[in-house]
Design a protein around this motif. Sequence first.
Motif, PDB file in Angstrom:
ATOM      1  N   THR A   1     -42.806   2.228   6.167  1.00 48.11           N
ATOM      2  CA  THR A   1     -41.353   2.321   6.282  1.00 48.11           C
ATOM      3  C   THR A   1     -40.894   3.744   6.009  1.00 48.11           C
ATOM      4  O   THR A   1     -41.317   4.372   5.034  1.00 48.11           O
ATOM      5  CB  THR A   1     -40.677   1.366   5.280  1.00 48.11           C
ATOM      6  OG1 THR A   1     -41.048   0.017   5.590  1.00 48.11           O
ATOM      7  CG2 THR A   1     -39.165   1.495   5.329  1.00 48.11           C
TER       8      THR A   1
ATOM      9  N   VAL B   1     -38.252   5.855   4.495  1.00 46.42           N
ATOM     10  CA  VAL B   1     -37.296   5.558   3.429  1.00 46.42           C
ATOM     11  C   VAL B   1     -36.118   6.525   3.488  1.00 46.42           C
ATOM     12  O   VAL B   1     -36.305   7.747   3.596  1.00 46.42           O
ATOM     13  CB  VAL B   1     -37.982   5.645   2.057  1.00 46.42           C
ATOM     14  CG1 VAL B   1     -36.989   5.386   0.933  1.00 46.42           C
ATOM     15  CG2 VAL B   1     -39.156   4.665   1.991  1.00 46.42           C
TER      16      VAL B   1
ATOM     17  N   ASN C   1     -33.940   8.697   1.768  1.00 45.86           N
ATOM     18  CA  ASN C   1     -34.088   9.333   0.465  1.00 45.86           C
ATOM     19  C   ASN C   1     -32.837  10.156   0.157  1.00 45.86           C
ATOM     20  O   ASN C   1     -32.555  11.150   0.830  1.00 45.86           O
ATOM     21  CB  ASN C   1     -35.328  10.234   0.478  1.00 45.86           C
ATOM     22  CG  ASN C   1     -35.724  10.718  -0.896  1.00 45.86           C
ATOM     23  OD1 ASN C   1     -34.888  10.929  -1.776  1.00 45.86           O
ATOM     24  ND2 ASN C   1     -37.029  10.904  -1.099  1.00 45.86           N
TER      25      ASN C   1
ATOM     26  N   TYR D   1     -40.282   4.427  -5.558  1.00 45.45           N
ATOM     27  CA  TYR D   1     -40.228   3.459  -4.458  1.00 45.45           C
ATOM     28  C   TYR D   1     -41.619   2.877  -4.208  1.00 45.45           C
ATOM     29  O   TYR D   1     -41.788   1.664  -4.060  1.00 45.45           O
ATOM     30  CB  TYR D   1     -39.698   4.152  -3.208  1.00 45.45           C
ATOM     31  CG  TYR D   1     -39.574   3.253  -1.996  1.00 45.45           C
ATOM     32  CD1 TYR D   1     -38.355   2.687  -1.652  1.00 45.45           C
ATOM     33  CD2 TYR D   1     -40.679   2.983  -1.183  1.00 45.45           C
ATOM     34  CE1 TYR D   1     -38.228   1.875  -0.533  1.00 45.45           C
ATOM     35  CE2 TYR D   1     -40.571   2.163  -0.069  1.00 45.45           C
ATOM     36  CZ  TYR D   1     -39.346   1.612   0.257  1.00 45.45           C
ATOM     37  OH  TYR D   1     -39.240   0.792   1.355  1.00 45.45           O
TER      38      TYR D   1
ATOM     39  N   TYR E   1     -42.959  -0.952  -4.511  1.00 44.96           N
ATOM     40  CA  TYR E   1     -43.569  -1.605  -3.352  1.00 44.96           C
ATOM     41  C   TYR E   1     -44.911  -2.222  -3.744  1.00 44.96           C
ATOM     42  O   TYR E   1     -45.195  -3.377  -3.418  1.00 44.96           O
ATOM     43  CB  TYR E   1     -43.752  -0.590  -2.233  1.00 44.96           C
ATOM     44  CG  TYR E   1     -44.480  -1.141  -1.012  1.00 44.96           C
ATOM     45  CD1 TYR E   1     -43.762  -1.582   0.092  1.00 44.96           C
ATOM     46  CD2 TYR E   1     -45.874  -1.215  -0.975  1.00 44.96           C
ATOM     47  CE1 TYR E   1     -44.420  -2.086   1.205  1.00 44.96           C
ATOM     48  CE2 TYR E   1     -46.533  -1.721   0.127  1.00 44.96           C
ATOM     49  CZ  TYR E   1     -45.809  -2.158   1.214  1.00 44.96           C
ATOM     50  OH  TYR E   1     -46.474  -2.677   2.308  1.00 44.96           O
TER      51      TYR E   1
ATOM     52  N   THR F   1     -35.578   0.990  -7.999  1.00 44.78           N
ATOM     53  CA  THR F   1     -34.434   0.096  -7.808  1.00 44.78           C
ATOM     54  C   THR F   1     -34.138  -0.098  -6.324  1.00 44.78           C
ATOM     55  O   THR F   1     -33.817  -1.206  -5.878  1.00 44.78           O
ATOM     56  CB  THR F   1     -33.211   0.672  -8.531  1.00 44.78           C
ATOM     57  OG1 THR F   1     -33.508   0.793  -9.939  1.00 44.78           O
ATOM     58  CG2 THR F   1     -31.992  -0.215  -8.357  1.00 44.78           C
ATOM     59  N   ALA F   2     -34.275   0.980  -5.551  1.00 41.34           N
ATOM     60  CA  ALA F   2     -34.005   0.897  -4.110  1.00 41.34           C
ATOM     61  C   ALA F   2     -34.976  -0.044  -3.423  1.00 41.34           C
ATOM     62  O   ALA F   2     -34.570  -0.843  -2.561  1.00 41.34           O
ATOM     63  CB  ALA F   2     -34.077   2.285  -3.486  1.00 41.34           C
ATOM     64  N   TYR F   3     -36.268   0.031  -3.775  1.00 42.92           N
ATOM     65  CA  TYR F   3     -37.205  -0.871  -3.106  1.00 42.92           C
ATOM     66  C   TYR F   3     -36.896  -2.319  -3.444  1.00 42.92           C
ATOM     67  O   TYR F   3     -36.809  -3.170  -2.552  1.00 42.92           O
ATOM     68  CB  TYR F   3     -38.671  -0.578  -3.441  1.00 42.92           C
ATOM     69  CG  TYR F   3     -39.512  -1.632  -2.769  1.00 42.92           C
ATOM     70  CD1 TYR F   3     -39.753  -1.555  -1.405  1.00 42.92           C
ATOM     71  CD2 TYR F   3     -39.931  -2.769  -3.459  1.00 42.92           C
ATOM     72  CE1 TYR F   3     -40.411  -2.569  -0.740  1.00 42.92           C
ATOM     73  CE2 TYR F   3     -40.594  -3.790  -2.797  1.00 42.92           C
ATOM     74  CZ  TYR F   3     -40.843  -3.686  -1.440  1.00 42.92           C
ATOM     75  OH  TYR F   3     -41.468  -4.711  -0.781  1.00 42.92           O
TER      76      TYR F   3
ATOM     77  N   GLY G   1     -34.173  -3.608  -4.382  1.00 43.41           N
ATOM     78  CA  GLY G   1     -32.941  -3.976  -3.703  1.00 43.41           C
ATOM     79  C   GLY G   1     -33.140  -4.254  -2.229  1.00 43.41           C
ATOM     80  O   GLY G   1     -32.470  -5.118  -1.654  1.00 43.41           O
ATOM     81  N   SER G   2     -34.083  -3.556  -1.609  1.00 45.74           N
ATOM     82  CA  SER G   2     -34.321  -3.739  -0.173  1.00 45.74           C
ATOM     83  C   SER G   2     -34.881  -5.120   0.150  1.00 45.74           C
ATOM     84  O   SER G   2     -34.771  -5.582   1.291  1.00 45.74           O
ATOM     85  CB  SER G   2     -35.271  -2.656   0.354  1.00 45.74           C
ATOM     86  OG  SER G   2     -36.618  -2.895  -0.060  1.00 45.74           O
ATOM     87  N   ILE G   3     -35.504  -5.775  -0.836  1.00 47.96           N
ATOM     88  CA  ILE G   3     -36.019  -7.128  -0.612  1.00 47.96           C
ATOM     89  C   ILE G   3     -35.083  -8.179  -1.215  1.00 47.96           C
ATOM     90  O   ILE G   3     -35.400  -9.365  -1.228  1.00 47.96           O
ATOM     91  CB  ILE G   3     -37.447  -7.301  -1.164  1.00 47.96           C
ATOM     92  CG1 ILE G   3     -37.484  -7.119  -2.690  1.00 47.96           C
ATOM     93  CG2 ILE G   3     -38.417  -6.351  -0.477  1.00 47.96           C
ATOM     94  CD1 ILE G   3     -38.836  -7.488  -3.326  1.00 47.96           C
ATOM     95  N   GLY G   4     -33.951  -7.727  -1.759  1.00 51.42           N
ATOM     96  CA  GLY G   4     -32.966  -8.655  -2.300  1.00 51.42           C
ATOM     97  C   GLY G   4     -33.238  -9.108  -3.710  1.00 51.42           C
ATOM     98  O   GLY G   4     -32.683 -10.121  -4.160  1.00 51.42           O
TER      99      GLY G   4
END
Length: 269
Positions: free
Chosen positions: A119, A121, A123, A144, A148, A189-191, A193-196
């Motif tokens: 992916t 990302v 940034n 990230y 992951y 936190t971003a990763y 968050g990307s999966i909910g």
Amino acid sequence: MATSMLKTVLTVVTTLGLVLLGSGPATAAPARSSDPVGIDVSWPQCGKTLPKQPAFAIVGVNNGLANTTNPCLASELAWANTAKSPAVTSQPRVALYVNTANPGLQGSWWPTSNTYGGTAVANPYGTCTSAAQDFKACSYMYGYAKAYDDANLRGVSNPASYLWWLDVETGNTWQSDKAANVADLEGMTAYFGSIGAPVGLYSTGLQWGQIAGSVPSSSPLAGLPSWLAGARSLSGAKSNCSLPGLTPRSIVAVTQYVSAGLDYDFACP
């Protein structure tokens, strides 16, 4: 890379940390049945008999370092599912926590691009390269990547169904650049968050100040729930619910105390 950017925080503070405690004998939870008391466990509890039916359970995914796997993760998740059902507190019955770090070039792996896990990302710090001026960008990508890995390579089924706590302690390796450490935690936190998956922050005020310092109110870390360590009794844990959260707008959702070698957790009202 500039020397100042590579200097790491090496001081290890003796605290009631998740990865530093929990080697004593298991006992019944030292609390009234009406208290919303949970337990957190990880690799130090491998092979130990644990109290059944805590109010809630939090399981460590790593083996003490951010790039490792808890060898007892499967069995401890099975134990965690003995937690009371339905949940008897504001906390989920079962949550996870992960070790965090920002080793820079001293680590066994360091990113050199904005792509990970196939992916590209987005940034907020720019493009990660090997250049010194991109250090925050690469710190973001390191965080990230570790998130992951935690979600996809450690053996966690349905990772989006869990609350993930980020364990931020001085016992792991960090940069002297606090802004880079914040970027690292923002990447994690971003990763998630990307999966909910929701995210929270575990630390003490002292350790958080040494690693991350004052986080801008615009940071994605602002407003995340705080899990505070440092109490030595249930009454102390209850009192710590009134402390400030680790970031702006953060509420203290959980406090930790230690009894008979186990980490217990109080769900704040």
